[in-house]
Scaffold this motif. Structure first.
Motif, PDB file in Angstrom:
ATOM      1  N   LYS A   5     105.390 149.033   5.509  1.00  0.00           N
ATOM      2  CA  LYS A   5     105.028 148.215   4.347  1.00  0.00           C
ATOM      3  C   LYS A   5     106.215 147.354   3.932  1.00  0.00           C
ATOM      4  O   LYS A   5     107.334 147.836   3.813  1.00  0.00           O
ATOM      5  CB  LYS A   5     104.612 149.103   3.172  1.00  0.00           C
ATOM      6  CG  LYS A   5     103.321 149.849   3.367  1.00  0.00           C
ATOM      7  CD  LYS A   5     102.783 150.386   2.031  1.00  0.00           C
ATOM      8  CE  LYS A   5     103.783 151.295   1.341  1.00  0.00           C
ATOM      9  NZ  LYS A   5     103.241 151.834   0.070  1.00  0.00           N
ATOM     10  N   ALA A   7     107.778 144.460   1.121  1.00  0.00           N
ATOM     11  CA  ALA A   7     107.750 143.721  -0.144  1.00  0.00           C
ATOM     12  C   ALA A   7     108.758 142.586  -0.027  1.00  0.00           C
ATOM     13  O   ALA A   7     109.912 142.805   0.352  1.00  0.00           O
ATOM     14  CB  ALA A   7     108.111 144.630  -1.318  1.00  0.00           C
ATOM     15  N   SER A  32     102.742 143.958   1.894  1.00  0.00           N
ATOM     16  CA  SER A  32     102.052 144.670   0.814  1.00  0.00           C
ATOM     17  C   SER A  32     102.163 143.964  -0.522  1.00  0.00           C
ATOM     18  O   SER A  32     101.284 144.096  -1.373  1.00  0.00           O
ATOM     19  CB  SER A  32     102.616 146.092   0.692  1.00  0.00           C
ATOM     20  OG  SER A  32     102.403 146.812   1.883  1.00  0.00           O
ATOM     21  N   ALA A  33     103.259 143.205  -0.720  1.00  0.00           N
ATOM     22  CA  ALA A  33     103.450 142.530  -2.001  1.00  0.00           C
ATOM     23  C   ALA A  33     104.484 141.431  -1.860  1.00  0.00           C
ATOM     24  O   ALA A  33     105.367 141.490  -0.994  1.00  0.00           O
ATOM     25  CB  ALA A  33     103.891 143.528  -3.074  1.00  0.00           C
ATOM     26  N   ARG A  53      99.025 142.064  -3.363  1.00  0.00           N
ATOM     27  CA  ARG A  53      99.613 142.189  -4.697  1.00  0.00           C
ATOM     28  C   ARG A  53     100.739 141.174  -4.852  1.00  0.00           C
ATOM     29  O   ARG A  53     101.562 140.990  -3.941  1.00  0.00           O
ATOM     30  CB  ARG A  53     100.143 143.608  -4.926  1.00  0.00           C
ATOM     31  CG  ARG A  53      99.088 144.666  -4.665  1.00  0.00           C
ATOM     32  CD  ARG A  53      99.645 146.074  -4.710  1.00  0.00           C
ATOM     33  NE  ARG A  53      99.769 146.568  -6.078  1.00  0.00           N
ATOM     34  CZ  ARG A  53     100.024 147.846  -6.379  1.00  0.00           C
ATOM     35  NH1 ARG A  53     100.191 148.743  -5.422  1.00  0.00           N
ATOM     36  NH2 ARG A  53     100.123 148.229  -7.633  1.00  0.00           N
ATOM     37  N   GLU A  64     105.931 150.030  -8.007  1.00  0.00           N
ATOM     38  CA  GLU A  64     104.495 150.241  -7.795  1.00  0.00           C
ATOM     39  C   GLU A  64     104.111 150.288  -6.318  1.00  0.00           C
ATOM     40  O   GLU A  64     103.227 151.051  -5.920  1.00  0.00           O
ATOM     41  CB  GLU A  64     103.712 149.142  -8.511  1.00  0.00           C
ATOM     42  CG  GLU A  64     103.823 149.214 -10.033  1.00  0.00           C
ATOM     43  CD  GLU A  64     102.962 148.181 -10.740  1.00  0.00           C
ATOM     44  OE1 GLU A  64     102.267 147.402 -10.043  1.00  0.00           O
ATOM     45  OE2 GLU A  64     102.985 148.150 -11.984  1.00  0.00           O
ATOM     46  N   VAL A  65     104.774 149.493  -5.501  1.00  0.00           N
ATOM     47  CA  VAL A  65     104.383 149.384  -4.090  1.00  0.00           C
ATOM     48  C   VAL A  65     105.078 150.428  -3.223  1.00  0.00           C
ATOM     49  O   VAL A  65     104.520 150.901  -2.231  1.00  0.00           O
ATOM     50  CB  VAL A  65     104.680 147.960  -3.565  1.00  0.00           C
ATOM     51  CG1 VAL A  65     104.402 147.842  -2.074  1.00  0.00           C
ATOM     52  CG2 VAL A  65     103.852 146.943  -4.335  1.00  0.00           C
ATOM     53  N   PRO A  67     107.703 150.111  -1.029  1.00  0.00           N
ATOM     54  CA  PRO A  67     107.687 149.602   0.350  1.00  0.00           C
ATOM     55  C   PRO A  67     108.692 150.329   1.247  1.00  0.00           C
ATOM     56  O   PRO A  67     109.673 150.908   0.773  1.00  0.00           O
ATOM     57  CB  PRO A  67     108.080 148.143   0.176  1.00  0.00           C
ATOM     58  CG  PRO A  67     108.989 148.162  -1.014  1.00  0.00           C
ATOM     59  CD  PRO A  67     108.385 149.186  -1.943  1.00  0.00           C
TER      60      PRO A  67
END
Length: 351
Positions: A5, A7, A32-33, A53, A64-65, A67
């Protein structure tokens, strides 16, 4: 193979190049973001690439993510706080832009934190993935120019902008051998107020462990091999051996005079510094990060430890010039808190 993931912070030109590098390796990474101060850019990106996101605050995104990889393409004024955020939120790997810091103290703090937390950090000194540089490395490794005796790097860009790349490439082509000492000259104040603060011209000589000499020159007095419209790719790395020499340029040209060339200069023009080439090398640079995360025994050609020593060399160039003295490495004891500020105070204006 696992999928990691990601970010991403920053949606300027470099941020978008990083994004494309991850998207080109969609089998290994998931965006992911994304975070930016521009709501318009975020919404455009979300619609275009389906990013699930988007955020305007980096810490909220990381919290929140959670990563695996935090990639940020921000100005060099913002480095250590982002690394601290990554460590706080358990990020496994960091992909960042150059230069790695605004001071040697900050660079060392980043390196120490990454090592303590087991964070794998890479710096986008990506030109070593160019086919011309690949050709140079192949010639050097083949032994066809004999043993390396001298490495010369020249770039028309300034020290903390392009020079950080070419110090890294000097270390890379020489197998990672570190510098024992540096003697430097700098002058000119105009670029000290640039986003990558630097003297207008820098010239340095260094000795690497094992006896290889190195010379680097950065800035407006560096030789121009290309026309002014190719200012940024007008860079060359030359390796001299006991039986010949070879060089490569950012613009894709390369040449070699070797034991097996029968007295002729071999030369060519490979994929040059254009959007297609940048996309290809960014994809390869990014994929090597996945391989590094897969295997703890592996490393990445652009790993932070090499960049940290490269930054130490950049500092030593400036420190040597200001103190009119050789600087021995590794640097220990008292280190100038802000060598850039000192150059702003003490360097004369060039005419």
């Amino acid at each position: 193979m696992p999928k990691y993931k990601v970010a991403l912070l920053g949606l300027g030109n470099r941020g978008m190049i990083h994004l494309k590098g991850f998207l080109a390796n969609a089998d290994r990474f998931e965006i992911s973001a994304v975070c930016s101060s521009s709501e318009q850019k975020l919404q455009d990106l979300k619609g275009r690439y389906g990013v699930p996101r988007v955020y305007t605050d980096a810490e909220t995104m990381l919290a929140e993510v959670k990563p695996d990889v935090f990639c940020f393409a921000t100005p060099p004024t913002v480095r250590l706080p982002l690394i601290e955020l990554a460590a706080k939120h358990g990020v496994r790997a960091i992909a960042m832009e150059k230069p790695i810091a605004n001071s040697l103290q900050e660079a060392r703090a980043i390196g120490q934190l990454c090592r303590e937390r087991g964070i794998r950090a890479i710096v986008c000194h990506q030109q070593k993935y160019l086919s011309s540089f690949d050709k140079l490395q192949a010639v050097v490794r083949s032994g066809d120019i004999g043993d390396i005796v001298h490495i010369h790097a020249k770039t028309r860009g300034w020290l903390y902008n392009s020079g950080t790349h070419f110090v890294d490439y000097m270390l890379w082509i020489n197998g990672g051998a570190r510098a024992d000492w540096v003697v430097g000259h700098v002058h000119g104040k105009e670029k000290l107020d640039d986003s990558h603060p630097s003297p207008e011209y820098a010239l340095a000589e260094m000795l690497f462990a094992g006896g290889v000499r190195g010379t680097i020159e950065c800035g407006y007095l560096s030789p121009a091999y290309l026309t002014d419209d190719k200012f940024w790719p007008d860079n060359r790395l030359t390796v001299y051996g006991t039986h010949g020499y070879a060089w490569a340029e950012t613009d894709g040209r390369w040449a070699a005079f070797t034991r097996s060339s029968n007295g002729e200069l071999l030369q060519g023009q490979d994929l040059f510094w254009a959007p297609l080439a940048q996309d290809l090398i960014q994809s390869a640079y990014t994929r090597d990060l996945a391989d590094w995360l897969d295997d703890e025994r592996a490393t990445h050609p652009c790993n932070f430890d090499v960049s940290e020593h490269g930054y130490e060399i950049l500092y030593a160039i400036c420190s040597s010039a200001m103190d009119h003295a050789r600087v021995d490495l590794p640097l220990e004891g008292s280190i100038e808190a802000d060598i850039i500020a000192r150059m702003r105070r003490e360097l004369p204006v060039t005419s």
